[in-house]
Motif scaffolding. Structure first.
Motif, PDB file in Angstrom:
ATOM      1  N   LEU A 129       0.831  -1.207   0.000  1.00 35.89           N
ATOM      2  CA  LEU A 129       0.000   0.000   0.000  1.00 35.89           C
ATOM      3  C   LEU A 129       0.866   1.258   0.000  1.00 35.89           C
ATOM      4  O   LEU A 129       0.578   2.215  -0.730  1.00 35.89           O
ATOM      5  CB  LEU A 129      -0.917  -0.006   1.222  1.00 35.89           C
ATOM      6  N   VAL A 130       1.935   1.257   0.780  1.00 37.26           N
ATOM      7  CA  VAL A 130       2.842   2.407   0.821  1.00 37.26           C
ATOM      8  C   VAL A 130       3.506   2.608  -0.541  1.00 37.26           C
ATOM      9  O   VAL A 130       3.636   3.738  -1.030  1.00 37.26           O
ATOM     10  CB  VAL A 130       3.902   2.222   1.925  1.00 37.26           C
ATOM     11  N   ASP A 131       3.928   1.507  -1.178  1.00 36.81           N
ATOM     12  CA  ASP A 131       4.529   1.605  -2.515  1.00 36.81           C
ATOM     13  C   ASP A 131       3.522   2.167  -3.518  1.00 36.81           C
ATOM     14  O   ASP A 131       3.878   3.022  -4.345  1.00 36.81           O
ATOM     15  CB  ASP A 131       5.010   0.228  -2.981  1.00 36.81           C
ATOM     16  N   ASP A 132       2.286   1.701  -3.451  1.00 38.29           N
ATOM     17  CA  ASP A 132       1.246   2.208  -4.347  1.00 38.29           C
ATOM     18  C   ASP A 132       1.037   3.703  -4.131  1.00 38.29           C
ATOM     19  O   ASP A 132       0.902   4.475  -5.088  1.00 38.29           O
ATOM     20  CB  ASP A 132      -0.076   1.463  -4.115  1.00 38.29           C
ATOM     21  N   PHE A 133       0.992   4.110  -2.873  1.00 34.34           N
ATOM     22  CA  PHE A 133       0.813   5.526  -2.543  1.00 34.34           C
ATOM     23  C   PHE A 133       1.968   6.361  -3.094  1.00 34.34           C
ATOM     24  O   PHE A 133       1.776   7.428  -3.668  1.00 34.34           O
ATOM     25  CB  PHE A 133       0.716   5.681  -1.025  1.00 34.34           C
ATOM     26  N   ASN A 134       3.180   5.844  -2.929  1.00 35.02           N
ATOM     27  CA  ASN A 134       4.374   6.583  -3.338  1.00 35.02           C
ATOM     28  C   ASN A 134       4.458   6.746  -4.853  1.00 35.02           C
ATOM     29  O   ASN A 134       5.039   7.706  -5.352  1.00 35.02           O
ATOM     30  CB  ASN A 134       5.619   5.863  -2.819  1.00 35.02           C
ATOM     31  N   GLN A 135       3.883   5.807  -5.599  1.00 34.43           N
ATOM     32  CA  GLN A 135       3.979   5.830  -7.059  1.00 34.43           C
ATOM     33  C   GLN A 135       2.745   6.427  -7.732  1.00 34.43           C
ATOM     34  O   GLN A 135       2.728   6.579  -8.959  1.00 34.43           O
ATOM     35  CB  GLN A 135       4.199   4.404  -7.576  1.00 34.43           C
ATOM     36  N   ALA A 136       1.736   6.784  -6.944  1.00 37.77           N
ATOM     37  CA  ALA A 136       0.460   7.179  -7.534  1.00 37.77           C
ATOM     38  C   ALA A 136       0.343   8.679  -7.783  1.00 37.77           C
ATOM     39  O   ALA A 136      -0.665   9.131  -8.308  1.00 37.77           O
ATOM     40  CB  ALA A 136      -0.699   6.729  -6.635  1.00 37.77           C
ATOM     41  N   GLY A 137       1.356   9.438  -7.402  1.00 39.59           N
ATOM     42  CA  GLY A 137       1.248  10.883  -7.470  1.00 39.59           C
ATOM     43  C   GLY A 137       1.108  11.425  -8.885  1.00 39.59           C
ATOM     44  O   GLY A 137       1.746  10.944  -9.826  1.00 39.59           O
ATOM     45  N   ILE A 138       0.246  12.432  -9.033  1.00 37.26           N
ATOM     46  CA  ILE A 138       0.069  13.152 -10.296  1.00 37.26           C
ATOM     47  C   ILE A 138       0.413  14.612 -10.046  1.00 37.26           C
ATOM     48  O   ILE A 138      -0.293  15.286  -9.290  1.00 37.26           O
ATOM     49  CB  ILE A 138      -1.380  13.021 -10.810  1.00 37.26           C
ATOM     50  N   PRO A 139       1.499  15.116 -10.613  1.00 38.44           N
ATOM     51  CA  PRO A 139       1.882  16.511 -10.380  1.00 38.44           C
ATOM     52  C   PRO A 139       0.729  17.475 -10.658  1.00 38.44           C
ATOM     53  O   PRO A 139       0.008  17.332 -11.648  1.00 38.44           O
ATOM     54  CB  PRO A 139       3.041  16.723 -11.362  1.00 38.44           C
ATOM     55  N   GLY A 140       0.557  18.428  -9.758  1.00 43.02           N
ATOM     56  CA  GLY A 140      -0.488  19.420  -9.926  1.00 43.02           C
ATOM     57  C   GLY A 140      -1.773  19.091  -9.191  1.00 43.02           C
ATOM     58  O   GLY A 140      -2.623  19.956  -8.995  1.00 43.02           O
TER      59      GLY A 140
END
Length: 215
Positions: A168-179
């Motif tokens: 879950l932490v890995d998913d959170f860390n990779q899910a970001g969309i700038p802006g």
């Protein structure tokens, strides 16, 4: 740009770990990890005067945690834009030999830094949110989750939950969309131990109302 960005950076010395023990420096690092920023931009996000940040930024740069991404001339001044050395930080496990005094100090530094930074980030966000809300915009419900629990788990359950949590932490860390809206996540998952009565008594001083050894 001085160097190509790293995917992760490992802290291997105590001095650098101590630099990040200050919650304000952690917030500066976090802002520079999202995108390169000037001192004035960082100050604006934290609602602080730029003069309050130079000391902290210099320390972060000295220890290689932030780098100068770009310089440009603005009037008679040179403006620097800083970025984090990497979006995520790891800490060398060798710093945490808990059986030594220095190892205990290192663990204490890490725990305090992590919890203090999460606290300051949360409190600042709660205070700043009403001031950044556009009164003409349609309100957006954004949930905040904050809890602390203990649970009885056997070894198999503990290992399974740990793996799910890491995923879950890995998913959170990779899910970001700038802006898009930034979210914070602070996780602590650990086995809970208590001293037995004998162990506690062996390391503690005399209890209230008791006399210590006579010389």
């Amino acid at each position: 740009m001085n160097d190509e960005p790293l995917s992760s950076y490992t802290i291997r010395d105590l001095d650098t770990l101590r630099v990040l023990s200050d919650p304000l420096r952690t917030q500066i690092f976090d802002l520079c990890a999202m995108q390169p920023r000037t001192v004035r931009e960082i100050a604006g996000h934290l609602n602080l005067a730029p003069t309050r940040l130079y000391y902290h930024i210099n320390l972060l740069e000295k220890h290689g945690l932030i780098l100068v991404d770009e310089t440009r001339r603005v009037g008679n001044l040179i403006e620097k834009r800083y970025r984090a050395v990497a979006p995520t930080l790891e800490i060398d496990a060798n710093l945490f030999a808990i059986e030594t005094h220095q190892g205990k100090e290192n663990v204490t530094t890490l725990v305090r830094s992590t919890l203090d930074s999460a606290r300051d980030d949360l409190l600042r966000s709660l205070e700043a949110r009403p001031k950044t809300h556009d009164p003409d915009a349609t309100p957006v419900e954004r949930e905040m989750v904050l809890f602390r629990l203990h649970a009885y788990l056997n070894d198999e359950q503990a290992a399974e939950f740990s793996q799910r949590l890491k995923t879950l932490v890995d998913d959170f860390n990779q899910a970001g969309i700038p802006g898009e809206q930034t979210y914070g996540l602070a996780v602590a998952y650990y086995p809970v131990f208590y001293y037995t009565g004998d162990a506690a008594g062996s390391s503690a001083g005399p209890a209230d109302g008791e006399e210590g050894p006579q010389s």
